[in-house]
Design a protein around this motif. Structure first.
Motif, short mmCIF file in Angstrom:
data_model
loop_
_atom_site.label_atom_id
_atom_site.label_comp_id
_atom_site.label_asym_id
_atom_site.label_seq_id
_atom_site.Cartn_x
_atom_site.Cartn_y
_atom_site.Cartn_z
N PHE A 4 0.83 -1.20 0.00
CA PHE A 4 0.00 0.00 0.00
C PHE A 4 0.87 1.26 0.00
O PHE A 4 2.01 1.25 0.47
N ARG A 5 0.29 2.37 -0.50
CA ARG A 5 0.99 3.65 -0.49
C ARG A 5 0.02 4.76 -0.08
O ARG A 5 -1.20 4.68 -0.36
N CYS A 6 0.55 5.76 0.58
CA CYS A 6 -0.26 6.90 1.02
C CYS A 6 -0.67 7.73 -0.20
O CYS A 6 0.17 8.08 -1.04
N CYS A 9 1.13 11.51 0.31
CA CYS A 9 2.57 11.74 0.15
C CYS A 9 3.30 10.59 -0.54
O CYS A 9 4.52 10.66 -0.71
N ASP A 10 2.60 9.54 -0.89
CA ASP A 10 3.15 8.37 -1.58
C ASP A 10 4.11 7.56 -0.71
O ASP A 10 4.90 6.76 -1.21
N ASN A 11 4.05 7.73 0.60
CA ASN A 11 4.88 6.93 1.50
C ASN A 11 4.36 5.49 1.54
O ASN A 11 3.17 5.24 1.38
N ALA A 12 5.28 4.54 1.73
CA ALA A 12 4.87 3.14 1.84
C ALA A 12 4.03 2.93 3.10
O ALA A 12 4.33 3.46 4.17
N LEU A 13 2.97 2.13 2.96
CA LEU A 13 2.07 1.82 4.08
C LEU A 13 1.88 0.32 4.19
O LEU A 13 2.17 -0.43 3.26
N HIS A 14 1.38 -0.09 5.36
CA HIS A 14 1.05 -1.49 5.59
C HIS A 14 -0.43 -1.57 5.99
O HIS A 14 -1.02 -0.59 6.45
N LEU A 15 -1.00 -2.73 5.84
CA LEU A 15 -2.45 -2.91 6.04
C LEU A 15 -2.94 -2.36 7.37
O LEU A 15 -4.02 -1.81 7.45
N ARG A 34 -9.79 -1.95 -1.96
CA ARG A 34 -8.57 -2.66 -1.54
C ARG A 34 -7.42 -1.68 -1.38
O ARG A 34 -6.31 -1.89 -1.88
N ALA A 35 -7.70 -0.59 -0.66
CA ALA A 35 -6.69 0.46 -0.53
C ALA A 35 -6.83 1.15 0.82
O ALA A 35 -7.92 1.20 1.40
N LEU A 36 -5.70 1.68 1.31
CA LEU A 36 -5.72 2.56 2.46
C LEU A 36 -5.97 3.97 1.95
O LEU A 36 -5.24 4.46 1.08
N ARG A 267 5.75 -10.67 -4.79
CA ARG A 267 5.53 -10.04 -6.10
C ARG A 267 5.24 -8.55 -5.94
O ARG A 267 5.76 -7.71 -6.69
N GLU A 268 4.42 -8.20 -4.96
CA GLU A 268 4.07 -6.80 -4.72
C GLU A 268 5.29 -5.95 -4.38
O GLU A 268 5.37 -4.78 -4.73
N TYR A 269 6.24 -6.56 -3.64
CA TYR A 269 7.41 -5.81 -3.20
C TYR A 269 8.60 -5.96 -4.15
O TYR A 269 9.72 -5.60 -3.80
#
Length: 334
Positions: A4-6, A9-15, A34-36, A267-269
């Motif tokens: 996930f990403r913010c 600010c496009d920062n990496a996020l987790h569930l 399916r998004a934060l 795969r996502e990472y």
């Protein structure tokens, strides 16, 4: 699991993020997207269609930031919890968030794989006979047996405690024991109950896993008295899978989710450059072509850190057939 990403600010996020650690934006999880997504100061989010969503009422109780359709209401994940610790059960409430986190992870997995889950409450669009519910019980004051019966999954919240869970794992000589693993295994019982229907599927299931009509309690006693049969590794994924055909199916289902989720996360990472799991013609191709080399590498990485193997299991050819069968019960969205 998705990377996930913010959106601010496009920062990496987790569930499980409820706030972006980079820009401080409050977050909610939109199950439909399916998004934060960012929520305003009142915990509201307006989607592309104009619908207003609200952060779950259980944010402070269980750390749940999933979006709910009604202000002050629960989200679709929390709706599935039928029983939780009482407000005066301090220990149970301490363990409750970890169980709810594992449940939310499971639901995201199932959404990704294309399996729709409904609850039992008809007032919330549920199915009293075939729906799913969770009893998340504290064993502080009562004995709790982890299991599934008629769509109700019972989880012992004590399993959220690392020391307790490790003690039980050692006593049972298990190579692996996690809260998420419990949810995946018990959901496997529910999945078999719901998905293995019709003469052809039943016949194939019995061919692979055995006759499920054999007495469960008798097989349970045999298992704990005698242990697994000699050479069990040639046909089963774990010693517990040897206990009864129902347990073999549930263990296989759990490993199907272990594998599918870990491969998708890699795969996502960017650790794998492959198509989505659902794009493979057969799940056995995922196992042999992707999972086996990936799990070997992950095990070696863990050993480099002085840790136990990530995946301490060997997949024999009959187990591969079983994994292919359980995966074939789902549409496996690409």
């Amino acid at each position: 699991m998705k990377a996930f990403r913010c959106r601010v600010c496009d920062n990496a996020l987790h569930l499980e993020n409820t706030v972006c650690v980079s820009c401080g934006t409050a977050l909610g999880f939109s199950r439909s997207e399916r998004a934060l997504v960012p929520v305003d100061a009142t915990g509201q989010y307006v989607d592309a269609t104009g619908l207003v969503w609200h952060v779950c009422a259980n944010l402070n109780l269980s750390g749940c930031a999933w979006l709910a359709p009604l202000q002050g209401g629960q989200c679709s994940s929390c709706d599935l919890t039928r029983t939780r610790p009482s407000d005066d059960d301090v220990v149970g409430l301490q363990h409750f968030p970890a169980a709810e986190q594992a449940k939310r992870h499971l639901l995201v997995e199932l959404d990704t794989l294309g399996m729709k889950v409904v609850g039992k409450d008809p007032a919330r669009g549920g199915d009293p006979e075939n729906g799913l519910a969770f009893d998340l019980l504290s064993s502080v004051e009562e004995n709790v047996v982890i299991g599934h019966e008629n769509g109700v999954i019972t989880i012992d919240l004590a399993e959220s405690d690392d020391a307790h869970r490790e003690k039980v794992r050692a006593q049972l000589a298990e190579p692996y024991r996690t809260m998420l693993g419990h949810f995946r295994h018990e959901f496997g019982h529910y999945a078999e109950w719901q998905l293995v229907r019709g003469d052809e599927l039943m016949a194939r299931c019995r061919e692979l896993f055995g006759d499920e009509s054999v007495d469960y309690q008798a097989e349970l006693q045999r298992h704990y008295d005698e242990g697994p049969p000699p050479g069990w590794e040639e046909s089963y994924i774990s010693t517990y899978a040897t206990m009864h055909p129902f347990e073999d199916f549930a263990e296989t289902w759990a490993h199907f989710l272990h594998i599918a989720d870990t491969v998708e996360t890699a795969r996502e990472y960017g650790l794998l450059t492959i198509a989505a799991v659902g794009a493979f013609a057969q799940f056995r191709d995922v196992v042999t072509g992707v999972w086996v080399p990936l799990s070997i590498a992950l095990n070696q990485i863990n050993r480099s850190m002085g840790k136990d193997d990530v995946y301490p299991f060997v997949i024999a050819p009959p187990v591969l057939d079983k994994l292919d069968f359980v995966a074939g019960l789902l549409p496996l969205d690409g």
